[in-house]
Structure formats: C-alpha cells, structure tokens
Write an enzyme that holds these catalytic residues in place. Structure first.
Site, PDB file in Angstrom:
ATOM      1  CD  GLU A   1      -2.685  -8.222  11.082  1.00 57.91           C
ATOM      2  OE1 GLU A   1      -1.463  -8.465  11.128  1.00 57.91           O
ATOM      3  OE2 GLU A   1      -3.282  -7.885  10.036  1.00 57.91           O
TER       4      GLU A   1
ATOM      5  CE  LYS B   1      -3.689   0.071   2.630  1.00 56.64           C
ATOM      6  NZ  LYS B   1      -4.608   0.211   3.788  1.00 56.64           N
TER       7      LYS B   1
END
Length: 546
Positions: free
Chosen positions: A353, A206
């Site tokens: 996560e 990203k």
C-alpha cells in the site's frame, strides 16, 4: 535530482549489474571466507546477515552512493521533524512520535505532539487497567472476559498480528477476536461464539464512516440488543478508537470511552496509537510500552547510524538492487516462528500500500519498477508449499528469513529442528546442487547411467537465490517493536529512492466509489451504465437472488 534513472549512481549500478549478474554466490563464499563478517550487522537486538546476496563490496558501495544521491538521511530528518512529507494529503508523517518517551519534545505547527500522544496513551492505559483488573463490568455486573476488535486494514492487520505475535504475554482469562471482512460470515461466527454480557467491542475507525467497519459494528450492536441488553447498556460494551465524536455518540458509545488519534497516523502505521487498544488489553500496558521502546530504539538507529551499518537502509537498497536491476518482482517474508504467522500479511499492507505507486511526487510516471509483491507463510509450512518454486522455478524470488534463537515453548527438539530447517533453506537457496554433484550422488547409490541421465536434470538446484537472514535472541515485545519499525523505515527509504509518496493510498478510492454505485443498484435491482461484463454479472446476481 531530475530523474533517478539518469543519475550517475543509477547508471553505475546498471553497468555493475552487467559485470556481476552471472557471478555465483557459491564462488563468492569460496573466494572470501570472511563474507559473513563483511555483510552482517547487529542493532536493536536484531542481527541482519545479508551475505547470501548477489553482491560484492563494490555493489554495496555503489548502492550507498545511490542513497547519498537521493539524500535519504535528510528525508528521514524531515519525517522525524514533522514536515508535511505526505504532500498529496498535506500531512505530516509522525508515527515515530507515537513511540517517543515521555519528556521528549516535538513541536509541529505550534503544537507539542509528544505531550498529546502521552495524554491519549494515559487515557488508554487507565481504561486497560480497569478491564484487566475486572473493575470494568458489563451491564449484568459480570467482568469482561472477551474482546472483539472491529476494524479493517491497519485497524485490523496490525493489532491482530501483534496480539498473535505476543500471545505468550496475553492475559489468560481474556479471549480476543478480530473482525474485518464485510462478509457477514465473519461477524456472524464471532457473535455466535461470545457471551454478550461479558464481551467488549472495540470499534476502530478514524472517521467512524468506514463502510466495512461500521457495517460490522451495527451488526454487533443489533446482536447485543437482541441478547436482552438495552440501549443504555451499549456504553458498557462498546468503545471507539476514532476522531469523530459526534458519530461515536450517535452510535451509542460514551465519548469518554473514545480513544483519539490524529490524521498524521496512517492506517498501516497505526498499531502504535490507540488503534493498539486491543494489544494493550491483551499483553498489558507494560509490555505495550516495551514494544514502543523497541520501535523507538530502531527509530534512533535509523536516524543516527551511517548508511553502511544501517539495517533499514541496507535492506531497502538490496530491494532496489534486485527490483530495479535483476527485475525481481516478488519478495517472500518467511518467519520461522508460529507466533509470527500473521506477519507476512501485515507486511503486505505496509509495503504494497505504501510503495505500490506508478507516479513520482511531482506527478510524472516512473520509468522503473517500484514496490514488489510481498507474500509468505511461516516456516516450515512454506517449505511444503511454495519453496519448490523458490528453489527450482524460473523466476528469481528474494526472501527474508526471520527467526528467534530461543523459543517461547522449548519442547523437546522442536526448536532445534525448526532452526536446522531455517538455516538449511538459506544455505540451499544459496549453494544449490550442480549437476555434477547430483550425478555423483546417484552413482554412489549404484543408479545405472541411463537412469542418471534421465533423473539428474530434475534434481539439479541452480542455487544463487538471494536471502536475508534476520535473527533475534527471543521474540519479545521489545524485539517485535524493533522488527516492525525496521520494516517501516525500509519501506520509507525505498519510497524516497524511487521518488514516490509512501504515505498516501489513492489506489483504494476508485473501487470504493464504484462499490457505492453498485450497492445502490443491487438494492434497487436497477442496472445503470456499465461495461457488458458488469451488466451480465449484475443480472446473474439478480436471477440467483430472486
């Protein structure tokens, strides 16, 4: 609600647990022949059988009351509407928008999100068609026949899992590699095995600053240039999935071949975005769109279905039931399909996560357990590895068993044998084998009483081990999309019940910070201030490397 553990539904579940914790599922099935009918639901091409759980209708009623107390439905509406529910990063959570069909509308902060999504998707689809149709060629004029995806976390786990799961749809004249580990052995093995003149590298990051990804990408670029290519040829063999056009251009990638995504796309929810470029290349745009359609169907099911028939809600509540009232800290994902062999690893990130958090949205520490340890392997491999612990170990371990009714490869009796094992394991975990049955079995074999007394305890199965069974007619792109989205929403519901933020991941930051300091020390061979263990280990590294 001030505190979950002080709420009336929570306290009701605590009292209920004391009443039912010693019930055996064996007896529950005997007492209620229609148990399967009461505790199973079908939607979006999936069948969930949750009858092999330590529950009664009263249990589920109390769990649904907990979901209503937390108001899961309203939280879901907030997510789908684009509200900034990721409060610690001040972001919307819009992965569901990535699979909304063309013509849908979703306005967030004055922007039309779905239109943006499809503009990027059309860009990716056009590129994919050029590669798959052999119109995109490398610097020597040869068409691309090898794709190397370089990413980590969600930029690797999702695309790799899906490409493996949908291998029957993979274009046969294309081969795929996935590089994630910063260990040089990972990229080296791939570099040695490919022809640079016919290889396309996808750099998925990203920010285009992820240490592991950029380290691997630079090594790939160096190897490409050393193979005889020139700097200008990088543009024909490297593309990027990123938001950082300047860094992409500096690397040598043509920004026209940078496929955008947005900060509201979390890494573990990103395979639906341009991060799924390798998936599109593997299975084609039509099959990728079918996967999006399956996920969108599950989005609608989750958003529009009452709790009592809502698959993600039911799975989430069962996880809360065991995690918070039976103290179960371990959950197995057991896919009986070889194509799903990376699915447990994918769900590890999605679940652990997301919900591996110790503080609530308001910053206070929780006084109850949150996310469990997620693990698993494909059946029947798992049966010959860790099922011993599941059947006869001291810990109560819950499990999801997943299987298609029909195989992509109907060879001989393979799939019947696979399904027989699949069905047998959930039945065995539920019923067990009491000592009286063991002793009777041994007597039928004419074993003497002394041996029976000695051997019987080792052959007893307690049973009463909970499982969910999830089946689909066939593992197709559409079914896979529904299955993945089902787990996404399950994780979301559990996060909302526990009052935690399922969409940040601050727990990965400290290790990164310390690694940056230690990297400088490894490079300079000068040790800074650390604990005695770290100092000793650094000194050992210096001695061995010298």
């Amino acid at each position: 609600m001030s505190n979950l553990s002080d709420s009336a539904p929570w306290k009701a579940l605590q009292s209920h647990h004391e009443e039912v914790c010693d019930l055996h599922m064996r007896d529950l099935f005997v007492d209620d022949p229609d148990r399967f009918g009461k505790f199973s639901v079908s939607a979006c091409g999936l069948l969930l059988d949750y009858s092999k759980n330590r529950i009664t209708t009263d249990t589920m009623s109390k769990l649904f009351a907990l979901a209503r107390e937390v108001d899961v439905a309203t939280h879901g509406k907030s997510m789908f509407a684009g509200e900034r529910i990721n409060t610690t990063e001040d972001r919307s959570v819009l992965h569901a928008a990535l699979r909304m069909p063309k013509g849908s509308e979703l306005h967030v902060d004055g922007e039309e999100i779905v239109e943006q999504v499809h503009k990027v998707a059309d860009h990716a689809a056009a590129f994919v068609n050029r590669v798959r149709n052999k119109e995109w060629t490398g610097y020597t004029g040869k068409p691309i026949n090898t794709i190397v995806n370089i990413g980590i976390g969600g930029s690797d786990l999702g695309p790799l899992m899906v490409c493996e799961a949908l291998k029957p749809w993979q274009q046969k004249d294309l081969s795929f590699h996935f590089v994630s580990n910063v260990d040089g052995s990972h990229i080296a093995q791939v570099i040695e095995s490919v022809d640079m003149a016919t290889t396309l590298f996808i750099i998925a990051s990203k920010t285009f600053t992820t240490q592991e990804t950029l380290t691997n990408a630079r090594s790939a670029r160096d190897a490409f240039l050393q193979s005889g290519a020139a700097e200008k040829d990088i543009a024909k063999h490297f593309v990027a999935v990123s938001t950082n056009a300047d860094a992409v251009a500096e690397f040598g990638i043509d920004v026209d071949n940078m496929f955008r995504f947005w900060d509201w796309v979390g890494g573990r929810y990103s395979l639906w975005s341009s991060i799924g470029l390798s998936i599109r290349l593997s299975v084609g745009n039509e099959n990728f769109d079918a996967m999006l359609s399956g996920a969108h169907q599950m989005d609608r099911h989750f958003a529009e279905t009452d709790y009592e028939n809502n698959i993600p809600v039911i799975l989430a509540l069962l996880g809360v039931w065991y995690g918070n009232f039976f103290n179960v800290r371990s959950h197995v994902i057991e896919p009986y399909d070889q194509y799903l062999h990376r699915f447990p690893a994918y769900l590890q990130q999605l679940d652990m996560e997301s919900n591996g958090k110790r503080v609530k949205m308001n910053g206070t520490v929780v006084d109850y357990a949150t996310g469990p340890v997620i693990w698993g392997e494909p059946g029947t491999n798992g049966q010959h590895a860790f099922f011993q612990l599941m059947h006869q170990g001291t810990d109560l371990i819950t499990a999801d068993f997943i299987a298609p009714v029909k195989s992509q490869n109907p060879i001989g009796e393979h799939h019947s044998i696979l399904l027989a094992n699949f069905l047998a394991q959930t039945e065995a975990l539920m019923t067990g084998k009491p000592q009286s049955d063991v002793e009777a079995e041994l007597r039928e074999r004419s074993v003497d009483e002394k041996q029976i007394a000695s051997l019987a305890p080792h052959k007893v199965f307690e049973g009463n081990r909970p499982t969910n069974t999830i089946m689909m007619d066939e593992l197709t792109p559409t079914a896979l999309g529904s299955l993945i989205a089902m787990y996404e929403h399950k994780v979301f519901v559990q996060g909302k019940i526990w009052g935690i933020n399922s969409f940040d991941q601050w727990g990965v930051e400290l290790g990164k910070q310390l690694a940056a300091t230690l990297l400088g020390e490894l490079q300079s061979q000068k040790i800074g201030e650390h604990d005695s263990s770290t100092i000793g280990l650094l000194a050992h590294c210096f001695r061995v490397r010298a």
